[in-house]
Design a protein around this motif. Structure first.
Motif, PDB file in Angstrom:
ATOM      1  N   LYS A  94    -113.574 -24.249 -33.453  1.00  0.00           N
ATOM      2  CA  LYS A  94    -112.902 -24.525 -34.717  1.00  0.00           C
ATOM      3  C   LYS A  94    -111.920 -23.409 -35.053  1.00  0.00           C
ATOM      4  O   LYS A  94    -112.306 -22.364 -35.577  1.00  0.00           O
ATOM      5  N   GLY A  95    -110.666 -23.624 -34.733  1.00  0.00           N
ATOM      6  CA  GLY A  95    -109.612 -22.711 -35.155  1.00  0.00           C
ATOM      7  C   GLY A  95    -109.741 -21.304 -34.599  1.00  0.00           C
ATOM      8  O   GLY A  95    -109.698 -20.329 -35.349  1.00  0.00           O
ATOM      9  N   ILE A  96    -109.847 -21.183 -33.288  1.00  0.00           N
ATOM     10  CA  ILE A  96    -110.016 -19.876 -32.648  1.00  0.00           C
ATOM     11  C   ILE A  96    -108.676 -19.151 -32.558  1.00  0.00           C
ATOM     12  O   ILE A  96    -107.695 -19.685 -32.033  1.00  0.00           O
ATOM     13  N   ASP A  97    -108.648 -17.912 -33.061  1.00  0.00           N
ATOM     14  CA  ASP A  97    -107.492 -17.029 -32.923  1.00  0.00           C
ATOM     15  C   ASP A  97    -107.949 -15.781 -32.176  1.00  0.00           C
ATOM     16  O   ASP A  97    -108.915 -15.135 -32.588  1.00  0.00           O
ATOM     17  N   LEU A  98    -107.248 -15.438 -31.099  1.00  0.00           N
ATOM     18  CA  LEU A  98    -107.631 -14.260 -30.318  1.00  0.00           C
ATOM     19  C   LEU A  98    -106.446 -13.777 -29.500  1.00  0.00           C
ATOM     20  O   LEU A  98    -105.788 -14.572 -28.829  1.00  0.00           O
ATOM     21  N   ASP A  99    -106.172 -12.478 -29.585  1.00  0.00           N
ATOM     22  CA  ASP A  99    -105.165 -11.837 -28.739  1.00  0.00           C
ATOM     23  C   ASP A  99    -105.872 -10.887 -27.783  1.00  0.00           C
ATOM     24  O   ASP A  99    -106.710 -10.080 -28.202  1.00  0.00           O
ATOM     25  N   VAL A 100    -105.524 -10.986 -26.505  1.00  0.00           N
ATOM     26  CA  VAL A 100    -106.112 -10.132 -25.476  1.00  0.00           C
ATOM     27  C   VAL A 100    -104.994  -9.310 -24.857  1.00  0.00           C
ATOM     28  O   VAL A 100    -104.054  -9.857 -24.270  1.00  0.00           O
ATOM     29  N   ALA A 101    -105.086  -7.994 -24.998  1.00  0.00           N
ATOM     30  CA  ALA A 101    -104.051  -7.105 -24.478  1.00  0.00           C
ATOM     31  C   ALA A 101    -104.372  -6.683 -23.043  1.00  0.00           C
ATOM     32  O   ALA A 101    -105.513  -6.773 -22.591  1.00  0.00           O
ATOM     33  N   VAL A 102    -103.358  -6.209 -22.351  1.00  0.00           N
ATOM     34  CA  VAL A 102    -103.552  -5.649 -21.014  1.00  0.00           C
ATOM     35  C   VAL A 102    -104.507  -4.463 -21.126  1.00  0.00           C
ATOM     36  O   VAL A 102    -104.361  -3.603 -21.996  1.00  0.00           O
ATOM     37  N   GLY A 103    -105.542  -4.423 -20.292  1.00  0.00           N
ATOM     38  CA  GLY A 103    -106.503  -3.331 -20.306  1.00  0.00           C
ATOM     39  C   GLY A 103    -107.580  -3.443 -21.370  1.00  0.00           C
ATOM     40  O   GLY A 103    -108.433  -2.567 -21.487  1.00  0.00           O
ATOM     41  N   ASP A 104    -107.571  -4.528 -22.148  1.00  0.00           N
ATOM     42  CA  ASP A 104    -108.563  -4.753 -23.192  1.00  0.00           C
ATOM     43  C   ASP A 104    -109.950  -4.945 -22.584  1.00  0.00           C
ATOM     44  O   ASP A 104    -110.084  -5.402 -21.445  1.00  0.00           O
ATOM     45  N   HIS A 105    -111.002  -4.616 -23.340  1.00  0.00           N
ATOM     46  CA  HIS A 105    -112.363  -5.020 -22.988  1.00  0.00           C
ATOM     47  C   HIS A 105    -112.993  -5.602 -24.234  1.00  0.00           C
ATOM     48  O   HIS A 105    -113.240  -4.903 -25.211  1.00  0.00           O
ATOM     49  N   ILE A 106    -113.216  -6.908 -24.194  1.00  0.00           N
ATOM     50  CA  ILE A 106    -113.715  -7.672 -25.329  1.00  0.00           C
ATOM     51  C   ILE A 106    -115.050  -8.302 -24.957  1.00  0.00           C
ATOM     52  O   ILE A 106    -115.227  -8.777 -23.838  1.00  0.00           O
TER      53      ILE A 106
END
Length: 244
Positions: free
Chosen positions: A28-40
């Protein structure tokens, strides 16, 4: 100047129609930004939609509404073949059950993704696989079949296989779920180190807050809604896993 995210989900939903023609809203309405080198890390109980989200993050499925961008390019604009090539080149998957090919050695398992590569990667596939197995500490186990490897060694082979094409995004689905606590901690440390050295973004999807705490950014998926959380604070206050 702000850098463009590697991967972005904007207002993403995922719904399926049930046999009685009613609609089940999984995401339901997922917003997510994943950057280079991120660890989520993304935590959630069984049935929270983790597998559905994994398929979207891995460029396998399309959202019902919203959009997914990779390098700023909307995926809906890509042909099926272009998307498949992008997924094979840029996304590495690590699964809880390892999914190694039983009839092939550790080296042959790691070489498998390179059979779909081109140019230098294809022609150097054996050397690249050997180098990656050496990086995960299995240089002396290359000729071993999966059933001759321990659980931790099998997971290391799976990590090597996921990373051999130098993907820019690594998706780890319950990567320690089939391992004991000590081996799981070792595997996660290895995965984090190798991802950091290669500059890849790492997303760990898990039900275990201890594994989630190893990431730099933490989210919870609950009834299809993704929201940021402070996993370390949860661990410090000894909240039970069921509360995730």
């Amino acid at each position: 100047m702000l850098l463009m995210p590697l991967l972005s989900l904007e207002g993403v939903t995922r719904s399926v129609e049930l046999p009685d023609f009613s609609q089940l809203d999984i995401l339901k309405g997922i917003d997510l930004d994943v950057a280079v080198g991120d660890h989520i890390s993304i935590v959630g109980r069984s049935g929270s939609g983790k597998s559905t989200l994994l398929n979207l993050l891995g460029l396998i499925d399309n959202p019902t509404t919203g959009r997914i961008l990779f390098d700023g390019e909307p995926l809906e604009k890509l042909s099926g073949g272009t998307r498949d090539r992008k997924r094979g080149r840029d996304v590495g998957f690590i699964f809880q059950q390892f999914n190694l090919l039983a009839g092939r050695t550790a080296l042959e398992n790691v070489m498998t993704p390179l059979l779909y590569a081109s140019g230098r990667q294809f022609w150097r596939r054996r050397a690249l696989a050997q180098e990656m197995l050496d990086r995960v500490g299995l240089s002396e186990r290359m000729a071993s079949m999966p059933d001759k490897l321990s659980g931790g060694e099998q997971q290391r082979v799976a990590i090597a296989r996921a990373l051999v094409r130098s993907p820019r995004l690594i998706l780890a689905d319950e990567p320690t779920g089939a391992l004991d606590v000590e081996t799981g901690a070792t595997v996660m440390e290895l995965l984090d180190n190798v991802a950091e050295q290669s500059g890849a973004a790492l997303i760990t999807i898990t039900h275990d807050p201890n594994v989630a705490a190893l990431a730099r950014r933490h989210y919870r998926l609950d009834h299809g809604v993704l929201s940021p959380i402070d996993v370390n604070r949860m661990l410090a206050t000894s909240l039970p896993e069921a509360s995730l």
